[in-house]
Scaffold this motif. Structure first.
Motif, PDB file in Angstrom:
ATOM      1  N   MET A   1      61.594 -11.416  31.752  1.00  0.00           N
ATOM      2  CA  MET A   1      62.158 -10.110  31.563  1.00  0.00           C
ATOM      3  C   MET A   1      61.374  -9.127  32.413  1.00  0.00           C
ATOM      4  O   MET A   1      60.205  -9.323  32.678  1.00  0.00           O
ATOM      5  CB  MET A   1      62.115  -9.786  30.080  1.00  0.00           C
TER       6      MET A   1
ATOM      7  N   PRO B   1      71.045 -17.438  19.786  1.00  0.00           N
ATOM      8  CA  PRO B   1      71.398 -16.244  20.569  1.00  0.00           C
ATOM      9  C   PRO B   1      72.337 -15.349  19.762  1.00  0.00           C
ATOM     10  O   PRO B   1      73.209 -15.835  19.044  1.00  0.00           O
ATOM     11  CB  PRO B   1      72.113 -16.816  21.802  1.00  0.00           C
TER      12      PRO B   1
ATOM     13  N   TYR C   1      73.282  -5.097  27.925  1.00  0.00           N
ATOM     14  CA  TYR C   1      72.724  -5.743  26.736  1.00  0.00           C
ATOM     15  C   TYR C   1      72.952  -4.849  25.525  1.00  0.00           C
ATOM     16  O   TYR C   1      72.713  -3.642  25.578  1.00  0.00           O
ATOM     17  CB  TYR C   1      71.218  -5.980  26.888  1.00  0.00           C
TER      18      TYR C   1
ATOM     19  N   ASP D   1      69.295 -10.178  23.489  1.00  0.00           N
ATOM     20  CA  ASP D   1      69.560 -11.035  24.649  1.00  0.00           C
ATOM     21  C   ASP D   1      70.675 -11.991  24.250  1.00  0.00           C
ATOM     22  O   ASP D   1      70.442 -12.936  23.495  1.00  0.00           O
ATOM     23  CB  ASP D   1      68.305 -11.808  25.037  1.00  0.00           C
TER      24      ASP D   1
ATOM     25  N   GLU E   1      72.086 -14.269  25.908  1.00  0.00           N
ATOM     26  CA  GLU E   1      71.988 -15.565  26.579  1.00  0.00           C
ATOM     27  C   GLU E   1      70.905 -16.474  25.995  1.00  0.00           C
ATOM     28  O   GLU E   1      70.958 -17.688  26.152  1.00  0.00           O
ATOM     29  CB  GLU E   1      71.702 -15.365  28.076  1.00  0.00           C
ATOM     30  N   ARG E   2      69.917 -15.893  25.349  1.00  0.00           N
ATOM     31  CA  ARG E   2      68.783 -16.658  24.822  1.00  0.00           C
ATOM     32  C   ARG E   2      68.507 -16.232  23.382  1.00  0.00           C
ATOM     33  O   ARG E   2      68.802 -15.105  23.009  1.00  0.00           O
ATOM     34  CB  ARG E   2      67.539 -16.402  25.677  1.00  0.00           C
TER      35      ARG E   2
ATOM     36  N   ARG F   1      66.545 -14.563  21.461  1.00  0.00           N
ATOM     37  CA  ARG F   1      65.422 -13.625  21.398  1.00  0.00           C
ATOM     38  C   ARG F   1      65.948 -12.197  21.373  1.00  0.00           C
ATOM     39  O   ARG F   1      67.075 -11.915  21.789  1.00  0.00           O
ATOM     40  CB  ARG F   1      64.483 -13.814  22.590  1.00  0.00           C
TER      41      ARG F   1
ATOM     42  N   ASP G   1      65.646  -5.783  32.106  1.00  0.00           N
ATOM     43  CA  ASP G   1      66.383  -6.895  32.724  1.00  0.00           C
ATOM     44  C   ASP G   1      65.930  -8.183  32.051  1.00  0.00           C
ATOM     45  O   ASP G   1      64.811  -8.647  32.268  1.00  0.00           O
ATOM     46  CB  ASP G   1      66.099  -6.937  34.227  1.00  0.00           C
ATOM     47  N   LEU G   2      66.786  -8.750  31.231  1.00  0.00           N
ATOM     48  CA  LEU G   2      66.446  -9.957  30.487  1.00  0.00           C
ATOM     49  C   LEU G   2      66.743 -11.237  31.259  1.00  0.00           C
ATOM     50  O   LEU G   2      66.447 -12.328  30.783  1.00  0.00           O
ATOM     51  CB  LEU G   2      67.192  -9.979  29.142  1.00  0.00           C
ATOM     52  N   SER G   3      67.297 -11.111  32.452  1.00  0.00           N
ATOM     53  CA  SER G   3      67.624 -12.315  33.232  1.00  0.00           C
ATOM     54  C   SER G   3      66.399 -12.914  33.922  1.00  0.00           C
ATOM     55  O   SER G   3      66.439 -14.055  34.351  1.00  0.00           O
ATOM     56  CB  SER G   3      68.698 -11.999  34.278  1.00  0.00           C
TER      57      SER G   3
END
Length: 180
Positions: free
Chosen positions: A1, A84, A117, A138, A140-141, A143, A172-174
Motif C-alpha cells: 500500500m 475480503p 475504495y 480493500d 481485493e484482499r 484487510r 493506493d492499496l494495489s
C-alpha cells in the motif's frame, strides 16, 4: 500500500518508543510555540502516543498541522479481516457504527477514496477534543486500514480533518506493502 505525501502531515519515526517520543515531543513543541515548554502534559501525551503506537504495531504515526489549528495526531494501522469486504460490507460497518458507536459519535458517513475504495468515516466529539476514524476497505484482499485522527483541543478541527482527509483519499492499496 502507498500513502501520498500531503503538505501538513509530518510522519514520525517508529524505530523505538524513546525515539518516537522524542521526535513527537519536539514536533508538537515546535508547533505549539513558546507555551509548549510550560505544558507538563505535552511530554506525557507524546510518551502515551508513542507507547500505544509501538504496542499496537501501528504502521503510521504522524502529526497533522495547519496554521489555524492546534496540531493533531494521526495513527494508521493495517488490520487483517476474515475475508475480503465488498462495498456492501462497508455500508454495513457504517450502519453498525451509527447504531452502536458509543458516546460522542456525531456523524457516520460512507464515501470512496480517489481510487474507488469504500471508506467509512466516524466523527466523535470528546470533551475536550475531537476524533475522526476512517476505515478504508480493500475489496481485493482480506484487510482494512484504520486511520484515527485525534485533536486534544479541537481548535481548528475542520482544517486538520481536511488535511487528513486528503491523505486518506490518496491511499493506493494495489501496492503490496505495509503502511510506510
Amino acid at each position: 500500500m502507498r500513502l501520498n505525501h500531503v503538505p501538513g502531515i509530518t510522519r514520525v519515526a517508529l524505530t523505538s518508543v524513546r525515539t518516537t517520543t522524542d521526535e513527537l515531543l519536539a514536533l508538537l513543541g515546535r508547533l505549539r510555540g513558546p507555551d509548549a515548554a510550560r505544558d507538563p502534559g505535552l511530554e506525557v501525551a507524546a510518551l502515551q502516543a508513542a507507547e500505544l503506537a509501538h504496542q499496537h504495531e501501528t504502521g503510521l504515526l504522524a502529526v497533522v498541522e495547519h496554521a489555524d489549528a492546534d496540531p493533531a495526531i494521526l495513527v494508521a494501522g493495517l488490520i487483517a479481516v476474515a475475508r475480503p469486504l465488498d462495498p456492501d460490507s462497508a455500508a454495513e460497518l457504517g450502519y453498525h457504527l451509527a447504531d452502536t458507536g458509543g458516546p460522542g459519535i456525531r456523524e457516520v458517513t460512507r464515501a470512496e477514496t480517489e481510487r474507488g475504495y469504500p471508506v467509512v468515516l466516524a466523527e466523535r466529539v470528546q470533551t475536550p477534543g475531537a476524533q475522526l476514524q476512517a476505515v478504508v476497505v480493500d475489496p481485493e484482499r482480506p484487510r482494512i486500514v484504520v486511520f484515527t485522527l485525534h485533536s486534544p483541543t479541537a481548535r481548528g478541527w475542520l482544517e486538520v480533518a481536511g488535511i487528513a482527509g486528503r491523505f486518506v483519499a490518496g491511499i493506493d492499496l494495489s501496492v503490496p506493502a505495509r503502511v510506510p
